[in-house]
Design a protein around this motif. Structure first.
Motif, PDB file in Angstrom:
ATOM      1  N   GLY A   1      -9.055  -8.632   3.174  1.00 31.24           N
ATOM      2  CA  GLY A   1      -9.163  -7.361   2.625  1.00 31.24           C
ATOM      3  C   GLY A   1      -8.930  -7.327   1.309  1.00 31.24           C
ATOM      4  N   SER A   2      -9.598  -6.628   0.542  1.00 28.63           N
ATOM      5  CA  SER A   2      -9.256  -6.266  -0.904  1.00 28.63           C
ATOM      6  C   SER A   2      -8.645  -4.882  -1.027  1.00 28.63           C
ATOM      7  N   PRO A   3      -7.576  -4.592  -2.205  1.00 26.92           N
ATOM      8  CA  PRO A   3      -7.239  -3.208  -2.305  1.00 26.92           C
ATOM      9  C   PRO A   3      -8.142  -2.498  -3.136  1.00 26.92           C
ATOM     10  N   ALA A   4      -8.037  -1.379  -2.451  1.00 29.09           N
ATOM     11  CA  ALA A   4      -8.888  -0.366  -2.762  1.00 29.09           C
ATOM     12  C   ALA A   4      -8.722   0.035  -4.495  1.00 29.09           C
ATOM     13  N   GLU A   5      -9.723   0.244  -5.485  1.00 28.68           N
ATOM     14  CA  GLU A   5      -9.490   0.242  -6.993  1.00 28.68           C
ATOM     15  C   GLU A   5      -9.223   1.603  -7.149  1.00 28.68           C
ATOM     16  N   PRO A   6      -7.757   1.944  -7.483  1.00 30.99           N
ATOM     17  CA  PRO A   6      -7.567   3.094  -7.943  1.00 30.99           C
ATOM     18  C   PRO A   6      -8.376   4.068  -9.048  1.00 30.99           C
TER      19      PRO A   6
ATOM     20  N   VAL B   1       8.455   3.183  -9.128  1.00 32.89           N
ATOM     21  CA  VAL B   1       7.948   2.913  -7.687  1.00 32.89           C
ATOM     22  C   VAL B   1       6.385   3.378  -7.678  1.00 32.89           C
ATOM     23  N   ASP B   2       5.570   2.580  -7.458  1.00 29.11           N
ATOM     24  CA  ASP B   2       4.015   3.038  -7.406  1.00 29.11           C
ATOM     25  C   ASP B   2       3.654   3.376  -5.925  1.00 29.11           C
TER      26      ASP B   2
ATOM     27  N   LYS C   1     -10.499   8.856  -2.190  1.00 31.82           N
ATOM     28  CA  LYS C   1     -10.095   7.982  -3.416  1.00 31.82           C
ATOM     29  C   LYS C   1      -8.635   7.708  -3.438  1.00 31.82           C
ATOM     30  N   THR C   2      -8.443   6.633  -3.928  1.00 26.77           N
ATOM     31  CA  THR C   2      -7.223   6.035  -4.000  1.00 26.77           C
ATOM     32  C   THR C   2      -6.612   6.268  -5.282  1.00 26.77           C
ATOM     33  N   ILE C   3      -5.262   7.100  -5.310  1.00 28.68           N
ATOM     34  CA  ILE C   3      -4.739   7.302  -6.601  1.00 28.68           C
ATOM     35  C   ILE C   3      -3.285   6.810  -6.555  1.00 28.68           C
ATOM     36  N   ILE C   4      -2.729   6.144  -7.753  1.00 27.98           N
ATOM     37  CA  ILE C   4      -1.659   5.559  -7.818  1.00 27.98           C
ATOM     38  C   ILE C   4      -0.768   6.737  -8.383  1.00 27.98           C
ATOM     39  N   VAL C   5       0.390   6.965  -7.807  1.00 25.01           N
ATOM     40  CA  VAL C   5       1.547   7.997  -8.298  1.00 25.01           C
ATOM     41  C   VAL C   5       2.586   7.055  -8.581  1.00 25.01           C
TER      42      VAL C   5
ATOM     43  N   LEU D   1      -2.611  18.028  -8.547  1.00 27.50           N
ATOM     44  CA  LEU D   1      -3.418  16.837  -8.047  1.00 27.50           C
ATOM     45  C   LEU D   1      -4.947  17.009  -8.674  1.00 27.50           C
ATOM     46  N   ASP D   2      -5.339  17.983  -8.322  1.00 27.36           N
ATOM     47  CA  ASP D   2      -6.677  18.587  -8.800  1.00 27.36           C
ATOM     48  C   ASP D   2      -6.769  18.623 -10.218  1.00 27.36           C
TER      49      ASP D   2
END
Length: 445
Positions: free
Chosen positions: A170-175, A215-216, A224-228, A340-341
């Protein structure tokens, strides 16, 4: 689909953070000879030939933490073990088997996990036979490596991919967006991250300086993917106690630079500090889109009024006036989803391409309104005259970057550029994000 998780487990100071950095190919975890530097789970994506896994660094099992966080650190290790498909059980070949290695082996056997034994600090082949002692831990032959000397790193990677080969690649979801959470110590950054993630992803404590690494944390919102990015609390450089705090500060600054949107946390119960002002200047100098998040609003005085507090912020940090303000109580997850919105809206603004005709129409209006109709003196020997803008074009997003073709770039001083930015923000759909202006001399035909 979720990526396989490979967790590095071991007692303090066997080289876990160095291994994460070596396999990831970049400095992610802080590496220091002081035991117990890593506290949270720090992760990185590792991939080759379209096969990826998430590599997780953990704190040293059994550490006696000076800040009484041993229980929190152990809980993070247990969570890493529970989520992992493969464990890298790391030991120090120079020390041989020690009681803590035995304890960790018992823990791993209890969870019935797939384990690769890794004997680190085998800096030359003469040391390899000593690894035979670790076979009694019950995980077969330990692979000898040296992170410092780059010995057998590729062999270890081959072993990892072999152990994961039965899993579907698998490939990581692009943030879609990266959000950095920054602020001084103990303002609630980690609490905010956990509220966004919906579970305790990072350690939360009232003890200042709990978070050290950046820390990611990958979260899903609306499919959708978000990196915090949780960061260490920033202190005055003169107040830093040791190199760990220095490296934490460097990583926090680096997180600001790689973020799409910065959440700048302010403690509502304390006055704006010099550290807050320094962070504000850094955010502005990097042209970063920002939301000022006033946390612990529930603890503010009863008489606190949001409009009054906004005026207070603008007075002390005027350069961030473009940034929207949100009021939160992270401990109760109040207003977190709204933040977040809002971050999504800000990101939409900072990635907007303004059509050239619309942009130049705005500049025509600015020329009419501009205060630069009188003579101005620039920096160069021929820097006297009236600033004139012939036309402009947008050349980049995030930050919005606009190239102006002008008569004499030296005439466009900071005050005049600020006037142009303010007018553009008021006329175009980019009112809450920074604008970077570039001036280039127009070549007459």
């Amino acid at each position: 689909m979720a990526l396989p998780v490979v967790a590095i487990i071991g007692r303090p100071n066997v080289g876990k953070s160095s291994l994460l950095n070596a396999l990831a190919g970049q400095m992610i975890s802080i590496v220091e000879p002081t035991p117990g530097v890593t506290r949270d789970r720090v992760s990185a994506l590792v991939g080759r030939d379209n096969r990826y896994f998430e590599l997780v660094d953990t704190g040293g099992y059994g550490i006696v933490d000076a800040d009484r966080l041993s229980g929190h650190i152990e809980q993070q290790i247990i969570q890493a073990i529970a989520s992992a498909q493969l464990i890298l059980f790391m030991v120090d070949i120079r020390d041989g088997v020690v009681p803590l290695d035995v304890t960790i082996a018992q823990l791993l056997r209890k969870h019935k996990l797939n384990v690769i034994g890794v004997a680190n600090k085998a800096d030359n082949a003469r040391m390899f036979p000593a690894a035979g002692e670790f076979a009694k831990l019950g995980f077969g032959e330990f692979l000898c490596i040296s992170v410092l000397e780059n010995i057998n790193k590729s062999v270890l990677l081959d072993r990892i991919y072999e152990e994961l080969s039965h899993l579907e690649p698998g490939s990581p979801a692009e943030p879609v967006m990266k959000i950095a959470i920054v602020g001084k110590r103990n303002v609630g950054k980690s609490t905010l991250v956990n509220a966004m993630a919906g579970f305790e992803r990072v350690i939360v404590s009232e003890i200042p300086g709990t978070t050290r690494d950046s820390v990611d944390v990958r979260i899903e919102k609306d499919g959708k993917t978000i990196i915090v990015i949780d960061t260490a609390g920033v202190r005055k450089k003169s107040s830093m106690a040791d190199s760990i705090e220095f490296y934490s500060s460097v990583r926090a600054e680096r997180s600001i630079r790689r973020a799409d949107v910065v959440l700048f946390l302010i403690d509502a119960t304390e006055p704006i500090s010099q550290v807050d002002k320094t962070l504000a200047r850094l955010i502005v100098s990097e042209y970063k889109s920002c939301i000022i998040v006033v946390n612990k609003w529930d603890l503010a005085k009863d008489s606190a009024v949001t409009s009054d507090y906004e005026d207070y912020l603008w007075k002390l940090m005027p350069a961030l006036r473009y940034s929207p303000i949100a009021f939160t109580t992270a401990t109760e997850a109040k207003n977190i989803q709204s933040v977040l919105d809002l971050a999504g809206e800000i990101f939409k603004q900072t990635t907007t391409w303004i059509p050239t005709p619309k942009l130049n129409a705005a500049f025509e209006q600015i020329k009419t309104d501009q205060p630069g109709t009188t003579k101005r003196r620039g920096a160069g020997p021929k820097g006297t005259g009236r600033p004139k803008i012939y036309y402009a074009t947008q050349v980049a997003v995030n930050p919005i970057t606009i190239l102006m073709f002008v008569n004499k770039p030296d005439l466009f001083d900071e005050k005049y550029l600020r006037f142009i930015v303010n007018r553009l923000q008021s006329m175009l759909p980019i009112e809450e994000v920074p604008i970077k202006l570039l001036a280039r001399a127009h070549r007459k035909q």
